[in-house]
Design an enzyme around this catalytic site. Structure first.
Site, PDB file in Angstrom:
ATOM      1  N   ALA A  14      40.558  32.016  45.220  1.00 58.65           N
ATOM      2  CA  ALA A  14      41.173  30.748  45.627  1.00 58.65           C
ATOM      3  C   ALA A  14      40.503  30.204  46.887  1.00 58.65           C
ATOM      4  CB  ALA A  14      42.661  30.935  45.869  1.00 58.65           C
TER       5      ALA A  14
ATOM      6  N   GLU B  36      45.093  40.038  46.818  1.00 65.02           N
ATOM      7  CA  GLU B  36      46.186  39.109  47.145  1.00 65.02           C
ATOM      8  C   GLU B  36      47.276  39.737  48.002  1.00 65.02           C
ATOM      9  OE1 GLU B  36      44.412  37.489  43.256  1.00 65.02           O
ATOM     10  OE2 GLU B  36      44.830  39.450  44.148  1.00 65.02           O
TER      11      GLU B  36
END
Length: 306
Positions: free
Chosen positions: A112, A180
């Site tokens: 991301a 993450e």
């Protein structure tokens, strides 16, 4: 079979079969070429490029991530262009195999775009992640086989993007990780679901909990990738694999992919019903007759996707 009542996730088998073998509403080769030309008019600005290959790679379309300056970090523009490519490929009947690669040396995708993410509100973040998850699901749902080429690192959303493909080819310098949890979030684009289905429950938990990086050779041992080759050779191996796949009848590839992907999510009896239904759709096709004729004549079949 048309009256088979078995359902999967509320979707009739008939609808699944139609999604697997879309005989109508497909782009012609001319339309696909026009779409390619239109996109090439501004390739300098594109972050995702699609190139249908010619002989000896006919039937293969290469999707390239080209946001090199940001190591293919997935932001709004890249995601929008990836979704556009997926939407077009879904209807493109001349494409038998899709190869997903990066044009950025040493990187598949950094995941991301965290700089862009930091500017988003909570609502915008939730909307973006939802779109990311939906796009990756649609990539996984493309009717033709897909192959991801991993030369360099694939982290977070980049690794999840690779998981959404049917097959993965890595080189020895490849590194995959799901970091993450170290960032206060969790994999949100299918990683928590696709990873355990590939490597098993405990190994998936370890990789997600620890954020440990996995090299190409270990990824092969874990079942995270399907092939691991020497540095810089992953694209070459992926094209070899794609050429092998492209020799098969396109409707057969689509039906087999649907039968496998949907069948593993249901009980065996329902899966067998799905297989029976999809097989029945291939019986009246011209490609089936061509396959039988070519076998009898001891020649290579010429499939047309009908």
């Amino acid at each position: 079979m048309l009256q088979a009542a078995a359902l999967y996730a509320g979707t009739p088998l008939l609808q699944l079969a139609h999604a697997a073998i879309p005989l109508q509403r497909c782009l012609t080769a001319k339309q696909g070429a026009l779409w390619t030309v239109q996109r090439q008019l501004s390739t300098a600005e594109l972050q995702v490029q699609v190139e249908p290959l010619s002989s000896p790679n006919e039937g293969i379309s290469v999707v390239s991530l080209t946001r090199s300056a940001a190591k293919n970090a997935i932001g709004r523009q890249l995601l929008r262009e990836l979704q556009e490519a997926i939407n077009t490929l879904r209807q493109e009947r001349t494409t038998r195999v899709v190869v997903l690669r990066s044009s950025c040396p040493g990187t598949f995708s950094a995941g991301a775009d965290l700089k862009e993410r930091a500017t988003m509100t909570q609502a915008e973040t939730a909307e973006f992640v939802s779109g990311l998850r939906r796009s990756f699901a649609e990539l996984a749902g493309l009717p033709m086989p897909t192959v991801a080429v991993l030369e360099g690192f694939a982290f977070g959303g980049g690794a999840e993007l690779a998981l959404a493909c049917d097959l993965r080819v890595a080189d020895t310098r490849a590194q995959l990780a799901f970091p993450e949890a170290r960032l206060g979030i969790m994999p949100g684009a299918g990683g928590t679901q696709r990873l355990p289905r590939l490597v098993g429950l405990s190994r998936a938990k370890e990789l997600i909990f620890s954020a440990r990086r996995v090299c190409g050779s270990e990824a092969l041992q874990l079942g995270l990738v399907d092939h691991c080759v020497e540095e810089g050779k992953a694209m070459e191996r992926a094209l070899e694999l794609a050429r092998d796949i492209a020799q098969s009848a396109p409707l057969s590839l689509r039906a087999a992919k649907a039968a496998i992907n949907q069948g593993v999510e249901v009980d065996l009896a329902t899966g067998l019903k799905l297989e029976e239904y999809l097989y029945a759709q291939l019986i009246p096709t011209r490609d089936r007759l061509e396959g039988l004729k070519a076998f009898a004549e001891k020649r290579t079949p010429s499939y047309i996707g009908e």
